[in-house]
Motif scaffolding. Structure first.
Motif, PDB file in Angstrom:
ATOM      1  N   ILE A   1      41.357  35.372  46.459  1.00 11.95           N
ATOM      2  CA  ILE A   1      42.009  34.826  45.273  1.00 11.95           C
ATOM      3  C   ILE A   1      40.939  34.539  44.223  1.00 11.95           C
ATOM      4  CG2 ILE A   1      43.504  33.022  44.339  1.00 11.95           C
ATOM      5  CD1 ILE A   1      44.385  32.470  47.293  1.00 11.95           C
ATOM      6  N   LEU A   2      41.131  35.101  43.045  1.00  8.47           N
ATOM      7  CA  LEU A   2      40.239  34.864  41.911  1.00  8.47           C
ATOM      8  C   LEU A   2      40.866  33.796  41.021  1.00  8.47           C
ATOM      9  CD1 LEU A   2      37.776  35.614  40.103  1.00  8.47           C
ATOM     10  CD2 LEU A   2      39.240  37.379  39.076  1.00  8.47           C
ATOM     11  N   PHE A   3      40.092  32.755  40.730  1.00  6.79           N
ATOM     12  CA  PHE A   3      40.538  31.670  39.865  1.00  6.79           C
ATOM     13  C   PHE A   3      39.772  31.720  38.550  1.00  6.79           C
ATOM     14  CE2 PHE A   3      41.393  30.228  44.143  1.00  6.79           C
ATOM     15  CZ  PHE A   3      42.637  29.624  44.042  1.00  6.79           C
ATOM     16  N   ALA A   4      40.490  31.517  37.455  1.00  7.68           N
ATOM     17  CA  ALA A   4      39.879  31.407  36.129  1.00  7.68           C
ATOM     18  C   ALA A   4      40.559  30.241  35.430  1.00  7.68           C
ATOM     19  CB  ALA A   4      40.061  32.689  35.327  1.00  7.68           C
TER      20      ALA A   4
ATOM     21  N   ALA B   1      38.677  43.273  39.610  1.00  4.88           N
ATOM     22  CA  ALA B   1      39.395  42.037  39.302  1.00  4.88           C
ATOM     23  C   ALA B   1      38.534  41.103  38.450  1.00  4.88           C
ATOM     24  CB  ALA B   1      39.824  41.335  40.588  1.00  4.88           C
ATOM     25  N   VAL B   2      37.277  40.979  38.814  1.00  3.52           N
ATOM     26  CA  VAL B   2      36.365  40.124  38.055  1.00  3.52           C
ATOM     27  C   VAL B   2      36.170  40.675  36.640  1.00  3.52           C
ATOM     28  CG1 VAL B   2      33.986  39.296  37.894  1.00  3.52           C
ATOM     29  CG2 VAL B   2      35.210  39.136  40.063  1.00  3.52           C
ATOM     30  N   SER B   3      35.962  41.975  36.530  1.00  4.86           N
ATOM     31  CA  SER B   3      35.748  42.592  35.198  1.00  4.86           C
ATOM     32  C   SER B   3      36.960  42.416  34.299  1.00  4.86           C
ATOM     33  CB  SER B   3      35.456  44.085  35.353  1.00  4.86           C
ATOM     34  OG  SER B   3      34.216  44.263  35.982  1.00  4.86           O
ATOM     35  N   ILE B   4      38.139  42.618  34.823  1.00  5.84           N
ATOM     36  CA  ILE B   4      39.369  42.491  34.035  1.00  5.84           C
ATOM     37  C   ILE B   4      39.581  41.052  33.569  1.00  5.84           C
ATOM     38  CG2 ILE B   4      41.897  42.567  34.213  1.00  5.84           C
ATOM     39  CD1 ILE B   4      41.492  45.038  36.062  1.00  5.84           C
ATOM     40  N   ASN B   5      39.134  40.100  34.342  1.00  6.15           N
ATOM     41  CA  ASN B   5      39.408  38.685  34.060  1.00  6.15           C
ATOM     42  C   ASN B   5      38.210  37.924  33.513  1.00  6.15           C
ATOM     43  OD1 ASN B   5      42.297  38.146  34.969  1.00  6.15           O
ATOM     44  ND2 ASN B   5      41.448  39.325  36.656  1.00  6.15           N
ATOM     45  N   GLU B   6      37.222  38.631  32.966  1.00  6.67           N
ATOM     46  CA  GLU B   6      36.039  37.956  32.397  1.00  6.67           C
ATOM     47  C   GLU B   6      36.384  37.259  31.107  1.00  6.67           C
ATOM     48  OE1 GLU B   6      31.912  39.757  33.424  1.00  6.67           O
ATOM     49  OE2 GLU B   6      33.169  41.368  32.645  1.00  6.67           O
TER      50      GLU B   6
END
Length: 110
Positions: free
Chosen positions: A81-84, A105-110
């Protein structure tokens, strides 16, 4: 580098103090989870864009349940799970957890 979290308090503190973070729910007895954990380790060693944490479901059942209930994400194991901004923005489970998917996922949500 991966860091293990064990308690709800640790998780809540990390969530409130980090802009972004990613958590892996890992089962110590499941071969699929072992494969996902290896992919997660590879991702964490190659990417310094987001802090990577994990919990072992058998050791931290209350934390695993807390995350599922608080964010209304059906529990699965393994599960990344990626949290921002203190909110989940992406999650994947089982064979969908791989280095490429984590990086994307990390790149899309930076």
């Amino acid at each position: 580098m991966l860091e293990k979290i064990n308690s709800i308090e640790e998780f809540d503190e990390l969530l409130s103090n980090k802009k972004n973070l990613i958590v892996l729910k890992h089962s110590s007895t499941c071969p699929i989870s072992h494969a996902a954990y290896e992919e997660y380790q590879k991702f964490a060693s190659e990417s310094q864009k987001v802090p990577a944490y994990f919990l072992v479901v058998q050791d931290s059942r209350s934390l695993s349940n807390h995350i599922a209930e608080k964010f209304e994400i059906k529990h699965e194991s393994p599960q990344a799970i990626l949290f921002a901004g203190e909110k989940p923005v992406w999650n994947a489970s089982h064979w969908k957890i791989n280095t490429r998917a984590l990086k994307d996922a990390v790149s899309i949500n930076e």
